[in-house]
Design a protein around this motif. Sequence first.
Motif, PDB file in Angstrom:
ATOM      1  N   ASP A   1      85.352 -36.817 -31.234  1.00 39.21           N
ATOM      2  CA  ASP A   1      85.574 -37.850 -32.026  1.00 39.21           C
ATOM      3  C   ASP A   1      86.761 -38.501 -32.384  1.00 39.21           C
ATOM      4  O   ASP A   1      87.191 -38.902 -32.005  1.00 39.21           O
ATOM      5  N   ASP A   2      87.290 -37.446 -33.165  1.00 36.87           N
ATOM      6  CA  ASP A   2      88.788 -37.573 -34.248  1.00 36.87           C
ATOM      7  C   ASP A   2      89.746 -37.426 -32.725  1.00 36.87           C
ATOM      8  O   ASP A   2      90.530 -38.445 -33.293  1.00 36.87           O
ATOM      9  N   ARG A   3      89.754 -37.283 -31.972  1.00 36.09           N
ATOM     10  CA  ARG A   3      90.892 -36.639 -30.981  1.00 36.09           C
ATOM     11  C   ARG A   3      90.347 -38.639 -29.721  1.00 36.09           C
ATOM     12  O   ARG A   3      91.417 -38.781 -29.918  1.00 36.09           O
ATOM     13  N   LEU A   4      89.355 -39.079 -29.885  1.00 26.74           N
ATOM     14  CA  LEU A   4      89.343 -40.191 -29.112  1.00 26.74           C
ATOM     15  C   LEU A   4      89.572 -41.214 -30.113  1.00 26.74           C
ATOM     16  O   LEU A   4      89.993 -42.785 -29.747  1.00 26.74           O
ATOM     17  N   SER A   5      89.629 -40.977 -31.503  1.00 31.00           N
ATOM     18  CA  SER A   5      89.435 -41.746 -32.487  1.00 31.00           C
ATOM     19  C   SER A   5      91.060 -42.147 -32.409  1.00 31.00           C
ATOM     20  O   SER A   5      91.666 -43.078 -32.239  1.00 31.00           O
ATOM     21  N   ARG A   6      92.079 -40.992 -32.453  1.00 29.23           N
ATOM     22  CA  ARG A   6      93.576 -40.271 -32.549  1.00 29.23           C
ATOM     23  C   ARG A   6      94.119 -41.719 -31.428  1.00 29.23           C
ATOM     24  O   ARG A   6      94.675 -41.972 -31.530  1.00 29.23           O
ATOM     25  N   TRP A   7      93.330 -41.510 -30.155  1.00 24.81           N
ATOM     26  CA  TRP A   7      94.314 -41.423 -28.778  1.00 24.81           C
ATOM     27  C   TRP A   7      93.839 -43.686 -29.116  1.00 24.81           C
ATOM     28  O   TRP A   7      94.649 -44.207 -29.305  1.00 24.81           O
ATOM     29  N   ARG A   8      92.720 -43.834 -29.371  1.00 28.21           N
ATOM     30  CA  ARG A   8      92.767 -45.709 -29.260  1.00 28.21           C
ATOM     31  C   ARG A   8      93.219 -46.206 -30.989  1.00 28.21           C
ATOM     32  O   ARG A   8      94.387 -47.140 -30.487  1.00 28.21           O
ATOM     33  N   ASP A   9      93.376 -45.572 -31.723  1.00 26.05           N
ATOM     34  CA  ASP A   9      94.454 -46.238 -32.875  1.00 26.05           C
ATOM     35  C   ASP A   9      95.937 -46.074 -32.376  1.00 26.05           C
ATOM     36  O   ASP A   9      96.933 -46.795 -32.522  1.00 26.05           O
TER      37      ASP A   9
END
Length: 117
Positions: A5-13
């Motif tokens: 979830d953290d990696r996905l969130s950073r990618w969206r950011d």
Amino acid sequence: MSDWDDRLSRWRDELELFAQLEETPWVPLAQAEQETGVSRSALRAWYRNGEIESRLVDGPNGPQRLVPLDAVVERAARSPRIQRRAEREVSLEAQVMLLRHRVDQLELRLAALEKDK
């Protein structure tokens, strides 16, 4: 929050930051396909032929191809095939609306005939 979830969130950011810096949203091919109706194969042909820009970025599942959404929309507007498909879809939608209207009228007539019996 999990590592995924953290990696996905950073990618969206990162995608949002690209859009803010360049004033045009860069989106994954799947999103461009969904928002414009252009097939992925057409999108690939367009960026391979240099008709639209693309970039490869690290995504949550590995390398991810991004394209500028505005450029996809502009290129799609110049495609006769995509324009014909859009016209057919609009035409089909108009036909469905017309048929719904006719069915409504027939239901009213039927109700009136049944009432007179």
